[in-house]
Design a protein around this motif. Sequence first.
Motif, PDB file in Angstrom:
ATOM      1  N   PHE A  35      35.359  -5.378  27.388  1.00  0.00           N
ATOM      2  CA  PHE A  35      35.986  -6.389  27.875  1.00  0.00           C
ATOM      3  C   PHE A  35      35.783  -8.003  27.565  1.00  0.00           C
ATOM      4  CE2 PHE A  35      36.290  -3.241  31.436  1.00  0.00           C
ATOM      5  CZ  PHE A  35      37.581  -2.923  31.296  1.00  0.00           C
ATOM      6  N   ASP A  36      34.563  -8.097  26.934  1.00  0.00           N
ATOM      7  CA  ASP A  36      34.226  -9.479  26.262  1.00  0.00           C
ATOM      8  C   ASP A  36      35.095  -9.698  25.143  1.00  0.00           C
ATOM      9  OD1 ASP A  36      32.229 -10.271  28.407  1.00  0.00           O
ATOM     10  OD2 ASP A  36      30.652  -9.505  27.133  1.00  0.00           O
ATOM     11  N   GLU A  37      35.641  -8.659  24.562  1.00  0.00           N
ATOM     12  CA  GLU A  37      36.347  -8.974  23.186  1.00  0.00           C
ATOM     13  C   GLU A  37      37.730  -9.209  23.501  1.00  0.00           C
ATOM     14  OE1 GLU A  37      35.928  -6.000  20.062  1.00  0.00           O
ATOM     15  OE2 GLU A  37      33.955  -5.068  21.189  1.00  0.00           O
ATOM     16  N   ILE A  38      38.278  -8.830  24.829  1.00  0.00           N
ATOM     17  CA  ILE A  38      39.708  -9.299  25.273  1.00  0.00           C
ATOM     18  C   ILE A  38      39.658 -10.723  25.775  1.00  0.00           C
ATOM     19  CG2 ILE A  38      41.694  -8.478  26.385  1.00  0.00           C
ATOM     20  CD1 ILE A  38      40.500  -5.616  26.133  1.00  0.00           C
ATOM     21  N   PHE A  86      41.761   0.890  32.322  1.00  0.00           N
ATOM     22  CA  PHE A  86      40.569   0.222  31.989  1.00  0.00           C
ATOM     23  C   PHE A  86      40.629  -1.140  32.904  1.00  0.00           C
ATOM     24  CE2 PHE A  86      40.732   2.611  28.002  1.00  0.00           C
ATOM     25  CZ  PHE A  86      39.563   3.540  28.273  1.00  0.00           C
ATOM     26  N   MET A  87      41.766  -1.659  33.074  1.00  0.00           N
ATOM     27  CA  MET A  87      41.632  -2.912  34.100  1.00  0.00           C
ATOM     28  C   MET A  87      41.145  -2.468  35.504  1.00  0.00           C
ATOM     29  SD  MET A  87      42.565  -5.469  32.381  1.00  0.00           S
ATOM     30  CE  MET A  87      42.518  -6.335  33.757  1.00  0.00           C
ATOM     31  N   GLU A  88      41.790  -1.347  36.174  1.00  0.00           N
ATOM     32  CA  GLU A  88      40.906  -0.594  37.228  1.00  0.00           C
ATOM     33  C   GLU A  88      39.616  -0.834  37.056  1.00  0.00           C
ATOM     34  OE1 GLU A  88      41.928   3.030  40.464  1.00  0.00           O
ATOM     35  OE2 GLU A  88      43.115   2.741  38.468  1.00  0.00           O
ATOM     36  N   LEU A  89      39.129  -0.002  36.013  1.00  0.00           N
ATOM     37  CA  LEU A  89      37.609   0.061  35.806  1.00  0.00           C
ATOM     38  C   LEU A  89      37.047  -1.107  35.909  1.00  0.00           C
ATOM     39  CD1 LEU A  89      35.230   2.128  35.243  1.00  0.00           C
ATOM     40  CD2 LEU A  89      35.829   1.779  32.724  1.00  0.00           C
ATOM     41  N   PHE A  90      37.649  -2.165  35.175  1.00  0.00           N
ATOM     42  CA  PHE A  90      36.980  -3.357  35.174  1.00  0.00           C
ATOM     43  C   PHE A  90      36.843  -4.179  36.503  1.00  0.00           C
ATOM     44  CE2 PHE A  90      37.591  -8.152  35.200  1.00  0.00           C
ATOM     45  CZ  PHE A  90      36.637  -8.863  34.200  1.00  0.00           C
ATOM     46  N   VAL A  93      34.087  -2.350  38.574  1.00  0.00           N
ATOM     47  CA  VAL A  93      32.793  -2.828  37.948  1.00  0.00           C
ATOM     48  C   VAL A  93      32.487  -3.959  38.562  1.00  0.00           C
ATOM     49  CG1 VAL A  93      31.599  -3.544  36.153  1.00  0.00           C
ATOM     50  CG2 VAL A  93      32.666  -1.565  35.667  1.00  0.00           C
ATOM     51  N   ARG A  94      33.351  -5.009  38.579  1.00  0.00           N
ATOM     52  CA  ARG A  94      33.180  -6.323  39.237  1.00  0.00           C
ATOM     53  C   ARG A  94      32.931  -6.300  40.618  1.00  0.00           C
ATOM     54  NH1 ARG A  94      38.281  -9.694  40.008  1.00  0.00           N
ATOM     55  NH2 ARG A  94      38.440  -8.400  41.731  1.00  0.00           N
ATOM     56  N   PHE A  97      29.397  -5.204  42.013  1.00  0.00           N
ATOM     57  CA  PHE A  97      28.551  -6.264  41.903  1.00  0.00           C
ATOM     58  C   PHE A  97      28.726  -7.141  42.906  1.00  0.00           C
ATOM     59  CE2 PHE A  97      27.682  -4.266  37.823  1.00  0.00           C
ATOM     60  CZ  PHE A  97      26.341  -3.773  37.951  1.00  0.00           C
ATOM     61  N   GLY A  98      29.648  -7.149  43.640  1.00  0.00           N
ATOM     62  CA  GLY A  98      30.214  -8.077  44.809  1.00  0.00           C
ATOM     63  C   GLY A  98      30.852  -9.290  44.241  1.00  0.00           C
ATOM     64  N   GLY A  99      31.565  -9.070  43.021  1.00  0.00           N
ATOM     65  CA  GLY A  99      32.334  -9.969  42.496  1.00  0.00           C
ATOM     66  C   GLY A  99      33.593 -10.419  42.764  1.00  0.00           C
ATOM     67  N   SER A 100      34.198  -9.703  43.802  1.00  0.00           N
ATOM     68  CA  SER A 100      35.327  -9.926  44.123  1.00  0.00           C
ATOM     69  C   SER A 100      35.657 -11.150  45.023  1.00  0.00           C
ATOM     70  CB  SER A 100      36.152  -8.501  44.873  1.00  0.00           C
ATOM     71  OG  SER A 100      35.577  -8.612  46.003  1.00  0.00           O
TER      72      SER A 100
END
Length: 103
Positions: A35-38, A86-90, A93-94, A97-100
Amino acid sequence: MKLNVYKNQKEIEKTYEVKSYDLMYGTVEDALAIFDEIDDLTDNMKIFQVIQKNRTKLNDLLQDIFPELTEDELRRIKLKELVPLFMELFYYVRDSFGGSEKN
């Protein structure tokens, strides 16, 4: 998360679905590195290039998420369905980690 495997261009042969996915640290590392590459999620060409460059990692990731998925079935997944997966996976993941953020 849901993944369709096609029999032909129009007919879905099989659908894999997982309600939850226990993330391994290595999986998170791989997903974040990809994801860092996009930098622009609306740039389809850039997304395609990243997928092409990382296809081995992505195949491994898909087979980790959907353990019954075979090598042959990987070839019968529509690319346009992978981007939302992959967006759903991203986001998964976020959010793990409590990033929402609430709007």
